[in-house]
Design a protein around this motif. Sequence first.
Motif, short mmCIF file in Angstrom:
data_model
loop_
_atom_site.label_atom_id
_atom_site.label_comp_id
_atom_site.label_asym_id
_atom_site.label_seq_id
_atom_site.Cartn_x
_atom_site.Cartn_y
_atom_site.Cartn_z
N ALA A 14 0.60 -1.30 0.32
CA ALA A 14 -0.26 -0.15 -0.06
C ALA A 14 1.06 1.25 0.00
CB ALA A 14 -1.28 -0.11 1.42
N LEU A 15 0.24 2.16 -0.10
CA LEU A 15 1.27 3.49 -0.30
C LEU A 15 0.27 4.63 0.16
CD1 LEU A 15 1.48 4.52 -4.16
CD2 LEU A 15 2.68 3.46 -2.39
N VAL A 16 1.06 5.03 1.64
CA VAL A 16 0.45 6.20 2.28
C VAL A 16 1.83 7.60 2.29
CG1 VAL A 16 0.37 4.39 4.74
CG2 VAL A 16 2.74 5.42 4.31
N ASP A 17 1.11 8.56 2.85
CA ASP A 17 1.75 9.91 2.48
C ASP A 17 2.40 9.80 3.89
OD1 ASP A 17 0.39 10.86 4.87
OD2 ASP A 17 -1.59 11.90 3.42
N ASN A 18 3.13 11.50 4.26
CA ASN A 18 4.09 11.35 5.55
C ASN A 18 3.57 11.32 6.93
OD1 ASN A 18 6.30 10.84 3.71
ND2 ASN A 18 6.72 13.58 3.56
N GLU A 19 1.97 10.64 6.39
CA GLU A 19 1.27 10.87 8.39
C GLU A 19 0.77 9.70 8.27
OE1 GLU A 19 1.40 14.64 5.99
OE2 GLU A 19 3.28 14.74 7.10
N GLY A 20 1.03 8.69 7.49
CA GLY A 20 0.38 7.43 7.63
C GLY A 20 -0.54 7.33 6.76
N ALA B 107 -4.23 5.52 -8.21
CA ALA B 107 -3.23 5.98 -9.19
C ALA B 107 -2.85 7.18 -7.71
CB ALA B 107 -3.43 6.70 -10.76
N ALA B 108 -1.23 6.76 -6.93
CA ALA B 108 -0.79 7.55 -6.60
C ALA B 108 0.97 7.78 -6.22
CB ALA B 108 -1.83 7.52 -5.34
N GLU B 109 1.07 8.31 -5.00
CA GLU B 109 2.73 8.31 -5.09
C GLU B 109 2.90 8.57 -3.67
OE1 GLU B 109 5.39 9.91 -7.64
OE2 GLU B 109 6.82 10.10 -6.58
N GLY B 110 3.97 7.57 -3.46
CA GLY B 110 3.96 7.43 -1.42
C GLY B 110 5.13 6.69 -0.78
N ASN B 111 4.88 6.13 0.48
CA ASN B 111 6.21 5.46 0.98
C ASN B 111 5.51 4.33 1.11
OD1 ASN B 111 6.85 7.36 2.35
ND2 ASN B 111 5.64 8.09 3.14
N LEU B 112 6.07 2.98 0.28
CA LEU B 112 5.75 1.82 0.13
C LEU B 112 5.01 1.31 1.71
CD1 LEU B 112 4.62 -0.34 -1.61
CD2 LEU B 112 7.23 -1.04 -2.07
N ILE B 113 4.44 0.39 1.96
CA ILE B 113 4.69 -0.59 3.29
C ILE B 113 3.55 -1.51 2.85
CG2 ILE B 113 4.58 1.51 4.27
CD1 ILE B 113 0.97 0.91 4.71
N ILE B 114 4.19 -2.79 4.23
CA ILE B 114 3.39 -3.50 3.58
C ILE B 114 2.09 -3.70 4.69
CG2 ILE B 114 3.67 -6.14 2.80
CD1 ILE B 114 5.02 -4.62 1.04
N LYS B 115 1.30 -4.44 4.56
CA LYS B 115 -0.24 -4.00 5.60
C LYS B 115 -0.13 -5.39 6.33
CE LYS B 115 -3.68 -1.64 3.39
NZ LYS B 115 -4.67 -1.80 3.23
N THR C 229 8.92 -0.01 4.46
CA THR C 229 9.87 -1.12 3.35
C THR C 229 11.18 0.06 3.47
OG1 THR C 229 9.46 0.27 1.62
CG2 THR C 229 8.02 -1.62 1.79
N GLY C 230 10.68 2.02 3.60
CA GLY C 230 12.08 2.30 3.27
C GLY C 230 12.15 3.01 1.74
N ASP C 231 11.55 2.37 1.41
CA ASP C 231 11.41 2.70 -0.28
C ASP C 231 10.16 3.83 -0.78
OD1 ASP C 231 13.60 1.22 -0.78
OD2 ASP C 231 12.59 -0.69 -1.61
N GLY C 232 9.96 4.51 -1.59
CA GLY C 232 8.61 4.89 -2.80
C GLY C 232 8.66 4.38 -3.68
N ALA C 233 7.61 4.47 -4.29
CA ALA C 233 6.11 4.09 -4.75
C ALA C 233 5.41 4.71 -5.52
CB ALA C 233 6.16 2.29 -5.04
N ARG C 234 5.08 4.53 -6.67
CA ARG C 234 3.77 4.91 -7.28
C ARG C 234 3.32 4.61 -8.13
NH1 ARG C 234 3.39 6.24 -12.72
NH2 ARG C 234 5.63 6.18 -12.89
N ARG C 235 1.83 4.36 -7.86
CA ARG C 235 1.06 2.86 -8.29
C ARG C 235 0.08 3.50 -9.20
NH1 ARG C 235 -2.04 0.76 -3.10
NH2 ARG C 235 -3.14 3.35 -4.14
N ASP C 236 0.63 3.41 -11.00
CA ASP C 236 -0.28 3.89 -12.20
C ASP C 236 -1.58 3.45 -11.89
OD1 ASP C 236 -0.29 1.15 -13.28
OD2 ASP C 236 1.25 1.86 -14.34
#
Length: 650
Positions: free
Chosen positions: A448-454, A460-468, A499-506
């Motif tokens: 999933a992608l989250v912004d810096n506030e979680g 379609a978005a870009e943010g911090n890549l996390i795994i739920k 994850t410490g990585d950023g990602a974008r979902r199209d």
Amino acid sequence: MSEQKLYPVKANIADNCLLNDQQYLDMYQESITQPDQFWGKHGNELLDWIQPFSKVKNTSYDPGHVSIKWFEDGLLNVSANCIDRHLKDRGDEVAIIWEGDSPEEDSKLTFNELYEKVCKFSNALKEQGVTKGEVVCLYMPMVPEAAVAMLACTRIGAVHSIVFGGFSPEALAGRIIDSNSKYVITADEGVRGGRGVPLKANVDQALENPDCAFVKSVVVLKRTGGEVNWNANRDVWWHEITESQPAECPPEPMNAEDPLFILYTSGSTGKPKGVLHTTGGYLLYATMTFKYVFDYHPGDIYWCTADVGWITGHSYLVYGPLANGATTILFEGVPNYPTSARMSEVCDKHQVTILYTAPTAIRALMAQGDAAVQGTSRSSLRIMGSVGEPINPEAWEWYYRTIGDERCPIVDTWWQTETGGILITPLPGATALKPGSATRPFFGVQPALVDNEGNELEGAAEGNLIIKDSWPGQMRTVYGDHERFEQTYFSTFPGTYTTGDGARRDEDGYFWITGRVDDVLNVSGHRMGTAEIESALVAHPKISEAAVVGVPHEIKGQGIYAYITLMAGEEASAELHKEVKAWVRKEIGPIATPDILHWAEALPKTRSGKIMRRILRKIATNETDSLGDTSTLADPSVVDKLIEEKSNAA
Ligand code: ATP
Ligand code: MG
């Protein structure tokens, strides 16, 4: 950019593939909605258990109580799964093809032969005093004995901690101390790219560190016969302790949650962490990802170019392939020695059907143009993979066209030492490809992608890549420091794995890794990952590699400082300078135009070949007296050269 380009699933391979798109979707759905049922079924199908498990998933990401257990009451043995169970049907088939550093040297080991070698060495380790649960450090060249030593550890329940053979004595000592390894397995010398590597001498030097005084014995394999110093109280020859051992050694029944190995991360972002993986979940995840990501069919010849010193060498050179009964190639050398055609030549020589390598190797070969394929056919290749860094679309296209002759799907596999196995990847036959995208999650993985506030971002978005939620191959802790484990991976966005990585979902739900979150640039309020700008640079026909970092900028907040290496034969000029800036402006937009270009002879990389942007940032901002941990740097002289070149950057 090139994300518009969609490569359909290739009909020529899809016919024979294990999965089609609908099957992927169905299995994925089941894996998320009924994880116990899904993993229980595949755990029973893909692995042999000494005592079956009754529980499947028992995991919690709760802050302060992170605990991850899979198959917790099952018993199994990794070496028995990788070897013994194949003996009946394919004992005489080849398990390991060894390709030496020199093209003249190679050898093969069948499963029967591997069995005998592993049993004998297991008995030798026991005789040395190695017991269940003890940590054994491996500092080995890429020879079959490296795999034998790994498998022997797993057979007797010892925990291996492999240190890449290119690491310095200081780095080795640090890892021996941190992992508390009383036993070290090494060789007299290694051979790589035509040069000797003084492994035993490095061990000797490492063990001079008084904090290593607890080391009881050093087992030394004779690889070159080169001269070595000998400490008779401590050192033993591999062949002397092994020769007369019985060729049978019963596999130790291990609990699924018993530690299997410790492995330190590459150190791209800071001090390496001792990642601990356990037995059952890890093996199942490595086995199942190998099977589906590489669409493994019996008869395939599989080649992963990674060293056993990295997680890729653990999961996809040894454990995943062997648990599937596959033939795996173990290559001692480097992809461009003696010439840049070596990788292609090895593919022809051994009729490789599946090739798995890294963007750093692909870009290095791409810089040499057609020389990388000269005189070779590569017609045996069916599937090609990439791992380790974002693969720039330009490098992807080159790999696809030049190495794979537009015939082989590319699996761009995103994962980490911490994840044990591949988390986001295309599946051959099921996933249409987009150059530069790792595409969709593997079974059981909920990115999933989250912004810096979680806050979770939808669509379609870009943010911090996390795994739920947890998957079986996930690391269980940082060795000896569970607090650091929780702090590093579960505190930024509580309740999820960070994850410490950023990602974008199209729009198609495909994931594009944009780079490490620590490396994100903020130019005039626009947040930009490193990958996109670097890929635009690499798309220029004269550029072979690029790395960008942010530097303070009076107006924009951050400016873009770009390090660029050129294709073989190209030279920097004022004209090219202008051209490159205009190129990026056109490819992405004015906002991404680099402020400063630095023509570099080479980029600083970790020993696993990843660009170290944190060092580039320090150089760009003239903070070269505080470079941080540089022990994982492949070639420290690159840094001096970059500092020298800096005066010409403009
Ligand atoms: P450290 O954690 O010590 O800084 P590291 O992150 O380089 O080191 P690894 O576990 O070897 O250590 O690498 C994992 C990282 O590599 C990922 O987090 C990601 O940044 C990068 N990576 C790996 N594969 C891919 C891929 N296919 N696409 C994009 N990035 C990738
Ligand atoms: Mg990392």
